[in-house]
Design an enzyme around this catalytic site. Structure first.
Site, PDB file in Angstrom:
ATOM      1  CG  PHE A 190      38.022  37.453  41.426  1.00 52.02           C
ATOM      2  CD1 PHE A 190      37.290  36.912  40.389  1.00 52.02           C
ATOM      3  CD2 PHE A 190      39.405  37.490  41.321  1.00 52.02           C
ATOM      4  CE1 PHE A 190      37.929  36.408  39.263  1.00 52.02           C
ATOM      5  CE2 PHE A 190      40.048  36.984  40.199  1.00 52.02           C
ATOM      6  CZ  PHE A 190      39.303  36.442  39.171  1.00 52.02           C
ATOM      7  CG  ASP A 239      37.943  44.480  42.427  1.00 51.01           C
ATOM      8  OD1 ASP A 239      37.489  44.763  41.302  1.00 51.01           O
ATOM      9  OD2 ASP A 239      38.805  43.606  42.616  1.00 51.01           O
ATOM     10  CE1 TYR A 256      40.308  40.390  32.919  1.00 52.09           C
ATOM     11  CE2 TYR A 256      42.347  41.621  33.202  1.00 52.09           C
ATOM     12  CZ  TYR A 256      41.426  40.703  33.671  1.00 52.09           C
ATOM     13  OH  TYR A 256      41.621  40.120  34.886  1.00 52.09           O
ATOM     14  CE  LYS A 257      37.254  40.329  34.987  1.00 52.80           C
ATOM     15  NZ  LYS A 257      37.323  40.293  36.451  1.00 52.80           N
ATOM     16  NE  ARG A 261      31.148  34.441  35.119  1.00 49.68           N
ATOM     17  CZ  ARG A 261      32.136  35.316  35.198  1.00 49.68           C
ATOM     18  NH1 ARG A 261      32.216  36.140  36.234  1.00 49.68           N
ATOM     19  NH2 ARG A 261      33.060  35.396  34.267  1.00 49.68           N
TER      20      ARG A 261
HETATM   21  C1  LIG Z   1      38.558  39.875  37.020  1.00 52.79           C
HETATM   22  C2  LIG Z   1      38.831  40.206  38.443  1.00 52.79           C
HETATM   23  C3  LIG Z   1      40.137  40.330  38.923  1.00 52.79           C
HETATM   24  C4  LIG Z   1      41.294  40.041  38.005  1.00 52.79           C
HETATM   25  O1  LIG Z   1      42.517  40.282  38.584  1.00 52.79           O
HETATM   26  P1  LIG Z   1      43.813  40.192  37.653  1.00 52.79           P
HETATM   27  O2  LIG Z   1      44.895  40.651  38.505  1.00 52.79           O
HETATM   28  O3  LIG Z   1      43.544  41.027  36.447  1.00 52.79           O
HETATM   29  O4  LIG Z   1      43.958  38.771  37.229  1.00 52.79           O
HETATM   30  C5  LIG Z   1      40.326  40.716  40.233  1.00 52.79           C
HETATM   31  N1  LIG Z   1      39.274  40.952  41.055  1.00 52.79           N
HETATM   32  C6  LIG Z   1      38.008  40.825  40.630  1.00 52.79           C
HETATM   33  C7  LIG Z   1      36.880  41.117  41.550  1.00 52.79           C
HETATM   34  C8  LIG Z   1      37.745  40.437  39.326  1.00 52.79           C
HETATM   35  O5  LIG Z   1      36.494  40.282  38.903  1.00 52.79           O
END
Ligand SMILES: *Cc1c(COP(=O)(O)O)cnc(C)c1O
Length: 414
Positions: free
Chosen positions: A141, A210, A235-236, A384
């Site tokens: 990500f 992560d 939040y997921k 997705r």
């Molecule tokens: C959703 C997600 C994020 C989100 O990061 P924010 O700082 O909350 O915007 C980061 N890393 C991964 C792998 C994600 O899936």
């Protein structure tokens, strides 16, 4: 959003009937089916809980209380009387069992991005002198990659992008830190956290995971597998609400050596001593920075009630059954060649989403959403579909696949 018409031309009426019947039976046998009532949902199919989890219906009243009574009436007293000050550690301990961590190792606060920064820099400091490489998932990500690159510049390390499967071969005496995602956000591929963590340790390096796409969807086993540091969002799959604070896990054995690059006053051993010199707090509080975002944080705390009494193993079993069934329905309904799954078929390599490569993905997803099947798009060509076992059922999976086939039939050759 018609439930009765099936306009696709490939699946016979008997196939459709058989799959719909199976879906009903699977829903009837589903131990988690009653959880859905806890959420504010409409009669659509919500398959985007891997981006923004649904609202647990009891949360607004609890937030109302935070605003009107805790803030509006108690005001400053709430730091003590409403437990505001200790919320980051208290809520961390609520998340802990969901990711296989004993209490006292998780603190909630800041965004995932900020926690990646804290974790990577602290991990590089734990790894010590003489190790100058930070290995980062090459397909990560983006935020993780950007932040790791900046952390590397600050600490004098070198970034080595590497596919997770190639990590063992890339490890060596120069490796300081390895930053990996347990589940790939695009493909839904589940990486081997136990095996990769063991390989990182064998090389004498520090593993940072992560968990954004795994926490709340499958057992993580942070303590069991000896993970060093971990971060994740809430939040997921944890349904904490838009922008709800993330969390940071620091294994107990590393806490004394955890040297935060953002040592704010909230992580001080004596925050109200207001001393000019910094002395870090013990325990997970060492991962704090500044004043916590209380409204978001207490929204998350209320949302976590939806997990009371839920076993993560049951969530995982349902998640795999749901994604299996969705793939089976897609196979039965969608004309051959129109979509290709980029999510691994093997359970050991699958998270809780199905990603389908598809031509005209953008317009296909728009039409799906118009018909009440909400997934999302990762450009250029990946649809997705996230399966959140607390509120998605088998009839939802069947309907999503059927509507996808209808949309594809209409957009044939488009
Ligand atoms: C959703 C997600 C994020 C989100 O990061 P924010 O700082 O909350 O915007 C980061 N890393 C991964 C792998 C994600 O899936």
């Amino acid at each position: 959003m018609s439930e009765t018409t099936t306009t696709n031309t490939t699946a016979s009426a008997t196939t459709t009937e058989a799959l719909r019947e199976r879906a009903l039976k699977l829903d009837a046998a589903d131990q988690l089916a009653d959880r859905r009532e806890l959420f504010a949902l409409d009669d659509g199919v919500y398959l985007d809980g891997n981006s923004l989890g649904a609202l647990p219906a009891h949360v607004p009243a609890r937030v109302q209380d935070v605003l009107t009574r805790q803030w509006g009436e108690l005001r400053i007293r709430s730091w003590e009387e409403s437990g505001w000050w200790t919320a980051p550690e208290r809520i961390g301990d609520r998340i802990a069992p969901l990711v296989g961590a004993a209490a006292g190792q998780i603190v909630v606060g800041d965004s995932t991005s900020v926690n990646v920064f804290k974790a990577v820099v602290a991990a590089a400091r734990i790894a010590g002198e003489g190790r100058d490489e930070i290995l980062v998932d090459a397909t990560t990500f983006p935020t993780d990659g950007y932040i790791a690159a900046s952390a590397a510049r600050l600490t004098g390390h070198r970034i080595v992008p590497v596919a997770p499967a190639d990590v063992p071969a890339a490890l060596g005496p120069r490796t300081a830190v390895v930053l990996l995602n347990q589940v790939d956000y695009r493909s839904g591929r589940l990486h081997d956290l136990p095996g990769l963590t063991a390989a990182v340790h064998a090389a004498g390096a520090v593993a940072v995971w992560d968990l954004c796409h795994s926490a709340g969807a499958l057992p993580v086993g942070l303590d069991e597998h000896g993970v060093d540091l971990a971060v994740g969002c809430t939040y997921k799959y944890l349904n904490g609400g838009p922008g709800s604070p993330a969390y940071l896990y620091v294994a107990e054995r590393h806490q004394a050596a955890f040297d935060s690059p953002l040592p704010g006053w909230n992580s001080h051993a004596d925050p109200f001593g207001m001393t000019p010199d910094y002395a870090p707090a013990d325990g997970s509080a060492r991962g704090r920075v500044g004043t916590p975002d209380i409204v978001s944080m207490l929204t998350l705390e209320a949302a976590l009630d939806a997990w009371d009494g839920v076993e993560v193993d049951a969530v995982r079993a349902k998640s795999l059954a749901l994604t299996d069934f969705f793939l089976e329905c897609v196979e039965a309904y969608v004309p051959a060649g129109r979509v290709t799954s980029v999510t691994p078929a093997a359970h050991a390599e699958r998270g809780s989403q199905v990603a389908l490569r598809c031509d005209n993905a953008e317009s296909v997803m728009r039409r799906l959403i118009e018909r009440g099947v909400v997934g999302d798009l990762r450009r250029p060509d990946v649809l997705r579909f996230g399966f959140t076992p607390l509120y998605v059922g088998f009839a939802d999976a069947e309907r999503a696949a059927r509507v996808l086939a209808e949309v594809l039939a209409e957009t044939a050759g488009a």
